[in-house]
Design an enzyme around this catalytic site. Structure first.
Site, PDB file in Angstrom:
ATOM      1  N   ASN A 534       0.158  11.848   9.036  1.00  0.00           N
ATOM      2  CA  ASN A 534      -0.424  13.099   8.556  1.00  0.00           C
ATOM      3  C   ASN A 534      -1.917  13.002   8.267  1.00  0.00           C
ATOM      4  OD1 ASN A 534       1.012  11.629   6.060  1.00  0.00           O
ATOM      5  ND2 ASN A 534      -0.891  12.559   5.358  1.00  0.00           N
ATOM      6  N   ASP A 577       2.860  18.037   6.313  1.00  0.00           N
ATOM      7  CA  ASP A 577       3.216  16.626   6.175  1.00  0.00           C
ATOM      8  C   ASP A 577       4.202  16.198   7.251  1.00  0.00           C
ATOM      9  OD1 ASP A 577       3.185  14.069   5.193  1.00  0.00           O
ATOM     10  OD2 ASP A 577       4.541  14.448   3.522  1.00  0.00           O
TER      11      ASP A 577
END
Length: 816
Positions: A534, A577
């Site tokens: 991420n 995420d």
């Protein structure tokens, strides 16, 4: 004052190493643990303690930096004499009180701040090193039992950087049986490597005769009441059931020739001593014929299905076993064979490796206040410990959150692993002795190393963890012999590097992009494929406008230089995420009627991808769970995102959830069915973004308050599901599903050539499914959470399946 000889091994024999001064334990008016060491700081006692420690302790405690179960001398003495309950530390009642004090005197020189050093060698280590090399390798045939600088056979100890003094080496050569029966010799009552169930495991000579009359002679590695483990004179490891042996002899007579004093000249002995005490040649090439696992064997791992040689099972990442003894027809008869306890707290996410009957694995880290990375070598047939290495965490970030270690990698005679405080370590695979350690980054800034590196040719390639902390991710290559850094690739490109313009302003400086799982490798293309996690801040994409390369991407690298060949980004400017660190499986197969080199990847964003791994071109993208963030993909493979799917201050409901459609636990590709198997989670999340200033070492999320970060959205009327599914890569269609009740994503799975898919669940069940139909065939309740991926291996022609779980490691097989 009484005087007794101590003993220690060179090879499997014993040698006189000096004298031990004995005295009685000083009387204590109250507590034994308050006793003081009468030999503290005495050079003679330290030298004797070093001899004892080498023979009795070093196989389990290859490195030692702190006392964690009592630091007073009296407390340490009691811990050694009585053992420590619920650990693999067994009692050492066979050692005298004076010997224990001498060991403690030496151990004090190993701890930080110690001022007393062991005495230097008194014998000369000068001589003709070139002649010594010739004696070692030819005239003396020392290399037939010992390794040195990567050459020779590991029957006795590796003598590279030996702790023996020149005096001790020469004494051993002249008379290897000078002190048989000494307590430190590890006779019938010794422990050596320790392990489950106690029993003798000190060094000794073993002669084992099997029922068919074959005789195996060598050195003992470990033993208990029912089994014995040994290395024969060819360096091959064996584990025997004692009841099935026709004859078994164990003694402390050295396997080392006793006539060297007459066969070799005094100059020969002097020269070989000089050779062994010379500085090791770290650049000396390994001997593939006598390596635990050579590079060539790793390349051909599918041809040796009895072994499990990498984190993903092979370099292509298939996490597939070609063993066929356990099938969909007989798996219902599977039985637990052994369980090896793993001390420590927290999840056990390790994927063990198995090479030629020996299993190498890591355990839980333990409590945050006393975290320790533990590596254990086990007999894969019985679960008995051969050696153990413990490395206390040196530095701790108080905000650390990835408290796990996922295992080791192997090249030649070295094991490689990472630590939570971001160090890369090399160990001797035969003994667990630490060879080198390098610091990759500062853990106080959030950097961690939780997964093993990838071995590629003559390099150890590793990523880095810590994507929640606003680190700057990277991939690096190291020399396996020395730990020297060979190249560095920035997962978050800096100014002047390709991709830096995809970050607004200086947001790249804390762009995250963790690279924390091992990559895969194609030897024909000489290309490494590595996935990147991420961006940072994790949720607020407005603080880092742009595509944010190379986050949520796969990068293809030249393993010789670290240069990028191509990349593909799965989720540009991710605000959910959705790490893309899941496995990239490399498959050569038909694609729409044409042979093609493919990459298969099920992403956390809920989409199953097929890429051409030569060019990086996206060939197909098929959602395998509900996805409400992407409409379609353009001709270049770029996703066209749906309006309103990005996180915002109010919070937005998006499929899939924060946990993703799948996660980092291993998927599998079956060469038999041609299907891709994975664990899945089908549910929504509510993503809310907010402002956050970067602070080194603290999580850098950019969260908001609206709706709850990652929580299921209100008003959701469709049921959430999770479980296991099979996908046909040609069409992207789901072939079957097996649902599980636990809300969290389960751990990983493994398909086999026996048409079985083994799956671990967070509920603690270990289950077997039919690879073709998805039907449940077998289950086992482990009694605790499972958070790892299974493996399969074979010993003596018998197939086993193993899984790490809470409290230990389990191994299963069919009835004999």
């Amino acid at each position: 004052m009484n005087i007794m000889r101590t003993a220690l091994f060179l090879g499997s024999g014993v040698l006189a190493a000096g004298f031990v001064f004995t005295a009685s334990l000083p009387a204590q008016a109250d507590r034994a643990e308050a006793a003081t060491n009468p030999y503290a700081g005495q050079p003679a006692a330290i030298a004797a303690g070093k001899t004892l420690y080498t023979a009795q302790c070093q196989s389990c405690h290859a490195s030692f930096t702190s006392f964690q179960r009592g630091s007073a001398d009296g407390e340490i003495l009691l811990n050694i004499r009585n053992g420590i309950r619920n650990t693999t530390m067994q009692p050492y009642a066979q050692l005298s009180t004076d010997q224990l004090w001498q060991i403690i005197s030496y151990m004090r020189t190993l701890t930080p701040g110690a001022t007393t050093a062991a005495p230097a060698a008194t014998a000369s280590a000068t001589g003709d090193v070139a002649n010594g090399k010739s004696v070692f390798e030819s005239k003396g045939a020392c290399a037939s039992c010992h390794q040195f600088n990567g050459k020779g056979i590991a029957v006795g100890p590796d003598l590279t950087a030996t702790v023996l003094t020149a005096d001790q080496i020469q004494a051993a050569i002249n008379n290897p049986n000078a002190a048989t029966g000494g307590a430190a010799a590890g006779g019938r009552g010794g422990r050596g490597g320790g392990g489950r169930g106690g029993g003798a495991a000190g060094k000794a000579t073993v002669s084992a005769t099997t029922a068919d009359g074959k005789v195996y002679k060598g050195t003992r590695k470990s033993q208990d009441t029912f089994t014995i483990q040994m290395v024969d004179t060819t360096g091959t490891f064996h584990s025997f059931d004692r009841a099935e042996l026709k004859d078994l002899k164990i003694d402390t007579t050295s396997i080392m020739p006793s006539d060297y004093a007459t066969r070799l000249t005094a100059n020969d002995i002097r020269d070989v001593t000089a050779y062994l005490k010379a500085a090791p040649d770290a650049a000396a090439p390994a001997d593939p014929a006598h390596s635990v696992l050579s590079w060539n064997r790793q390349l051909n791992a599918p041809k040796e299905p009895a072994n499990w040689t990498t984190y993903w099972g092979d370099l292509a990442g298939t996490h597939y076993s070609g063993l066929t003894e356990i099938t969909s027809a007989n798996v219902k008869n599977l039985q637990a064979q052994w369980m090896a306890p793993m001390a420590g707290e927290g999840q056990n996410q390790a994927t063990p490796l198995v090479v030629d009957g020996i299993m190498y694995t890591t355990g839980p880290l333990g409590a945050a206040s006393a975290a320790s990375t533990q590596v254990i070598a086990l007999d894969a047939k019985t679960g008995r410990q051969i050696w153990r290495y413990d490395r206390p965490q040196k530095v701790r970030n108080q905000y650390e959150n990835n408290r796990s270690n996922r295992g080791v990698s192997i090249l030649d005679n070295r094991l490689f692993l990472g630590t939570l405080d971001a160090a890369l370590i090399a160990l001797d695979a035969h003994t667990g002795k630490q060879l080198w350690e390098v610091q990759l980054a500062d853990t106080k800034e959030g950097y961690e190393l939780t997964s093993p590196p990838l071995v590629v040719k003559d390099k150890i390639i590793t990523g880095i963890s810590g994507g929640e902390f606003g680190i700057r991710g990277f991939i690096e290559a190291y020399d396996p012999a020395t730990g020297k850094k060979l190249w560095h690739f920035n997962a978050i490109p800096g100014p002047g590097e390709f991709g830096n313009n995809t970050w607004e302003g200086d947001s790249w400086q804390h762009g995250a992009g963790a690279t924390w799982l091992p990559g895969t490798y194609d030897p024909e293309l000489n290309t490494v494929y590595w996935t990147v996690g991420n961006p940072g801040p994790v949720i607020n994409g407005d603080m880092r406008k742009g595509d944010d390369l190379f986050t949520c991407s796969v990068v293809a690298l030249d393993p010789d230089t670290g240069m990028r060949k191509w990349h593909y980004q799965f989720t540009p400017n991710d605000t959910h995420d959705w790490d893309s660190t899941e496995d990239t499986i490399l498959v050569d197969r038909q694609w729409h009627g044409q042979p093609r080199k493919l990459m298969l990847h099920a992403d956390r964003n809920g989409v199953f991808y097929v890429l051409d791994r030569v060019t990086g071109k996206m060939l197909s993208a098929t959602p395998f769970v509900r996805t409400t963030w992407v409409k379609e993909w353009d001709d270049n493979g770029r996703p066209m995102m749906l309006e309103g799917s990005r996180a915002n201050a109010e919070g937005v409901t998006v499929y899939p959830s924060l946990g993703g459609g799948t996660n980092f636990q291993a998927p599998s590709y079956s060469a038999k069915t041609g299907w891709y198997y994975l664990v899945y989670h089908d549910s929504p999340g509510n993503f809310s973004a907010g402002q956050q200033a970067y602070e080194a070492g603290r999580q850098y999320q950019g969260r908001g308050n609206g709706g709850g970060f990652g929580a299921p959205a209100g008003g959701n009327t469709q049921p959430n599901t999770q479980g296991v599914m099979a996908i046909d890569p040609e069409t992207g269609k789901v072939q079957w599903k097996f649902e599980l009740s636990q809300a969290a994503l389960p751990p990983g799975l493994m398909a086999t050539a026996g048409n079985v898919v083994f799956v671990a669940t967070t509920e603690g069940y270990f289950i077997a499914l039919d690879a073709v139909s998805g039907k449940l065939l077998w289950r086992y309740n482990s009694g605790g959470q499972l958070a790892s991926s299974p493996i399969s291996y074979a010993v003596d022609g018998r197939q086993y399946v193993a899984i790490s779980g809470t409290g230990g490691l389990f191994s299963f097989a069919l009835p004999r």
